[in-house]
Design an enzyme around this catalytic site. Structure first.
Site, PDB file in Angstrom:
ATOM      1  N   ASP A  38       0.612  -0.811   0.444  1.00 39.98           N
ATOM      2  CA  ASP A  38      -0.270  -0.354  -0.247  1.00 39.98           C
ATOM      3  C   ASP A  38       0.805   1.250   0.620  1.00 39.98           C
ATOM      4  O   ASP A  38       0.607   2.074  -0.092  1.00 39.98           O
ATOM      5  CB  ASP A  38      -1.195  -0.194   1.292  1.00 39.98           C
ATOM      6  CG  ASP A  38      -0.449   0.035   2.336  1.00 39.98           C
ATOM      7  OD1 ASP A  38       0.968  -0.079   1.935  1.00 39.98           O
ATOM      8  OD2 ASP A  38      -0.842  -0.151   3.330  1.00 39.98           O
ATOM      9  N   GLY A  39       2.027   1.256  -0.135  1.00 37.03           N
ATOM     10  CA  GLY A  39       2.939   2.087  -0.286  1.00 37.03           C
ATOM     11  C   GLY A  39       3.748   2.620   0.990  1.00 37.03           C
ATOM     12  O   GLY A  39       4.190   3.556   1.046  1.00 37.03           O
ATOM     13  N   HIS A 131      16.076  27.857   0.904  1.00 34.46           N
ATOM     14  CA  HIS A 131      16.007  28.520   0.341  1.00 34.46           C
ATOM     15  C   HIS A 131      16.181  30.109   0.423  1.00 34.46           C
ATOM     16  O   HIS A 131      16.030  30.544   0.146  1.00 34.46           O
ATOM     17  CB  HIS A 131      14.621  27.896   0.230  1.00 34.46           C
ATOM     18  CG  HIS A 131      13.207  28.944  -0.779  1.00 34.46           C
ATOM     19  ND1 HIS A 131      13.941  29.312  -2.149  1.00 34.46           N
ATOM     20  CD2 HIS A 131      12.470  29.382  -1.095  1.00 34.46           C
ATOM     21  CE1 HIS A 131      12.872  30.196  -3.043  1.00 34.46           C
ATOM     22  NE2 HIS A 131      11.853  30.609  -2.580  1.00 34.46           N
ATOM     23  N   ASP A 170      16.091  36.947  -9.322  1.00 37.55           N
ATOM     24  CA  ASP A 170      15.046  37.722  -8.705  1.00 37.55           C
ATOM     25  C   ASP A 170      15.257  38.670  -7.039  1.00 37.55           C
ATOM     26  O   ASP A 170      16.804  37.926  -6.584  1.00 37.55           O
ATOM     27  CB  ASP A 170      13.708  36.211  -7.718  1.00 37.55           C
ATOM     28  CG  ASP A 170      14.146  35.683  -7.445  1.00 37.55           C
ATOM     29  OD1 ASP A 170      14.390  35.738  -5.668  1.00 37.55           O
ATOM     30  OD2 ASP A 170      13.524  34.415  -7.729  1.00 37.55           O
ATOM     31  N   LYS A 193      11.200  40.315 -10.453  1.00 37.41           N
ATOM     32  CA  LYS A 193       9.992  39.754 -10.906  1.00 37.41           C
ATOM     33  C   LYS A 193       8.791  39.928 -10.076  1.00 37.41           C
ATOM     34  O   LYS A 193       8.717  40.355  -9.014  1.00 37.41           O
ATOM     35  CB  LYS A 193      10.307  38.634 -10.398  1.00 37.41           C
ATOM     36  CG  LYS A 193      10.885  36.937 -11.084  1.00 37.41           C
ATOM     37  CD  LYS A 193      10.837  36.063 -11.080  1.00 37.41           C
ATOM     38  CE  LYS A 193      11.494  35.224  -9.980  1.00 37.41           C
ATOM     39  NZ  LYS A 193      11.790  33.423 -10.094  1.00 37.41           N
ATOM     40  N   ASP A 219      21.313  30.491  -8.953  1.00 36.43           N
ATOM     41  CA  ASP A 219      19.867  29.998  -8.025  1.00 36.43           C
ATOM     42  C   ASP A 219      20.057  29.412  -7.168  1.00 36.43           C
ATOM     43  O   ASP A 219      20.524  28.205  -7.331  1.00 36.43           O
ATOM     44  CB  ASP A 219      18.587  29.624  -9.283  1.00 36.43           C
ATOM     45  CG  ASP A 219      16.838  30.043  -8.454  1.00 36.43           C
ATOM     46  OD1 ASP A 219      17.128  30.466  -7.815  1.00 36.43           O
ATOM     47  OD2 ASP A 219      16.439  30.061  -9.876  1.00 36.43           O
ATOM     48  N   THR A 224      11.523  23.291 -12.865  1.00 34.28           N
ATOM     49  CA  THR A 224      10.648  22.410 -13.961  1.00 34.28           C
ATOM     50  C   THR A 224      11.130  23.945 -14.901  1.00 34.28           C
ATOM     51  O   THR A 224      11.231  23.690 -16.325  1.00 34.28           O
ATOM     52  CB  THR A 224       9.207  23.875 -13.907  1.00 34.28           C
ATOM     53  OG1 THR A 224       9.611  25.008 -13.713  1.00 34.28           O
ATOM     54  CG2 THR A 224       7.944  23.724 -13.074  1.00 34.28           C
ATOM     55  N   THR A 227      11.684  29.306 -14.212  1.00 34.61           N
ATOM     56  CA  THR A 227      12.417  30.486 -13.513  1.00 34.61           C
ATOM     57  C   THR A 227      14.054  30.962 -14.636  1.00 34.61           C
ATOM     58  O   THR A 227      13.850  31.917 -15.425  1.00 34.61           O
ATOM     59  CB  THR A 227      13.176  30.722 -12.456  1.00 34.61           C
ATOM     60  OG1 THR A 227      11.955  30.430 -11.349  1.00 34.61           O
ATOM     61  CG2 THR A 227      13.394  32.277 -12.144  1.00 34.61           C
TER      62      THR A 227
END
Ligand code: R5P
Length: 321
Positions: A38-39, A131, A170, A193, A219, A224, A227
């Site tokens: 079931d994970g 971050h 940014d 930005k 960065d 994705t 940026t």
């Protein structure tokens, strides 16, 4: 005599854990990590940790939630098996971008993760290029927040042209860009930005001169690729030379990022191995290892040594306030 430490790895980036072990001249302790149908995760330590300091290596990279739960379960197993101290080496700290509420009805998930890690008995955290620095303040246990900027600069410095400018995509990356600029002896340019929606941003203007200059875009992470893609377009629009390098600590490089980073202006992309590389054949993508950095941190934590020399060249002399 000091008790030897135990080094354990989750499944998120075993190659990095092996590399850290090689740097330290030790073996990774045996541990069986499996998934039930079931994970759910099942963990069994393969050797005693009673009376030993334990270091767990596990980035909470995609798949973020299973990797996070695996780290929590590993720590819980060690604490229940009477380890003297459990230190989590979290090369990539998932949910770091959820460090504040943008609307009134959102969680601060990075804070929630910090609470969970401490709730299972993690007493020390080591991570790299968070971050935002203030995530350290979400913890009441020590956090050694390292930086991979010197490692990345060492890999880049012989490849870059003399007229390169370091570009922060940014305002949040200005401090990191300044660290690069200091080591590479280059000026800093900042993109401003504007947020169009929760997921969309657009470059409003560029602070600094990029005309006919080569650019190093930096960065903390490439997720994705949006940026970096937008940044390249804006720089070219402002007259920058179509000769660009990209450097980021965390190469998430999700599906679709390769297409977004297909610009012919990109000469090379350099990332570290905080996240297990997902792309085996991507010409121009270079991965440099942060294993020596983490090995150095681990040694110092175990022996109560000073961190002063570890990433000194990247430390700021300036303060924001
Ligand atoms: C944003 O604040 C971060 O520092 C990165 O610029 C961003 O998360 C990168 O994500 P993507 O590659 O999806 O644009």
């Amino acid at each position: 005599m000091q008790e030897p430490f135990v080094l354990l790895s989750g499944t998120a980036n075993e190659a990095l854990a092996r590399s850290i072990a090689r740097n330290l001249g030790v073996d990774i302790a045996a541990c069986e990590i499996r998934r039930f149908p079931d994970g759910e995760v099942s963990i069994e330590l393969g050797e005693p940790v009673r009376g030993h300091e334990v270091f767990l290596v596990q980035p909470t990279a995609p798949p973020v939630d299973p990797n996070l739960v695996e780290l929590l379960a590993l720590a819980d197993a060690c604490r229940r098996a009477a380890a003297t101290r459990v230190t989590a080496i979290i090369p990539y700290f998932g949910y770091a971008r959820a460090d504040k509420r943008l609307t009134r009805r959102e969680p601060v998930t990075a804070r929630m993760v910090a609470d969970l890690l401490q709730a299972v008995g993690i007493e020390h955290v080591v991570t790299v290029d968070l971050h935002t620095d203030q995530i350290e303040g979400f913890f009441h246990v020590p956090v050694d927040a390292l930086t991979a900027v010197p490692t990345l600069c060492n890999a880049l410095e012989d490849r870059l042209p003399d007229d390169v400018v370091v570009v922060a995509p940014d305002a949040g990356r200005v401090r990191m860009a300044t660290r690069y600029a200091r080591q590479l002896h280059a000026p800093v340019v900042v993109l401003h930005k504007e947020r169009k929606s929760g997921t969309e941003t657009a470059v409003a203007h560029i602070v600094g001169d990029v005309h006919s200059r080569a650019c190093l875009i930096i960065d903390d992470m490439i997720s994705t690729g949006e940026t970096i893609g937008q940044t390249i377009e804006a720089l070219i629009g402002a007259g920058a030379r179509e000769e660009m390098w990209v450097s980021a600590t965390h190469g998430l490089l999700l599906d679709g990022s390769r297409e977004k980073l297909a610009s012919t202006a990109i000469r090379e992309i350099v990332v570290t191995d905080t996240i297990a590389p997902r792309h085996t054949s991507w010409p121009g993508l270079h991965v440099v290892s942060v294993a020596p950095l983490f090995a150095g941190a681990l040694k110092r934590i175990h022996t109560d040594g000073s961190f002063n020399e570890l990433d000194r060249s990247a430390r700021d002399d300036t303060r924001d306030r």
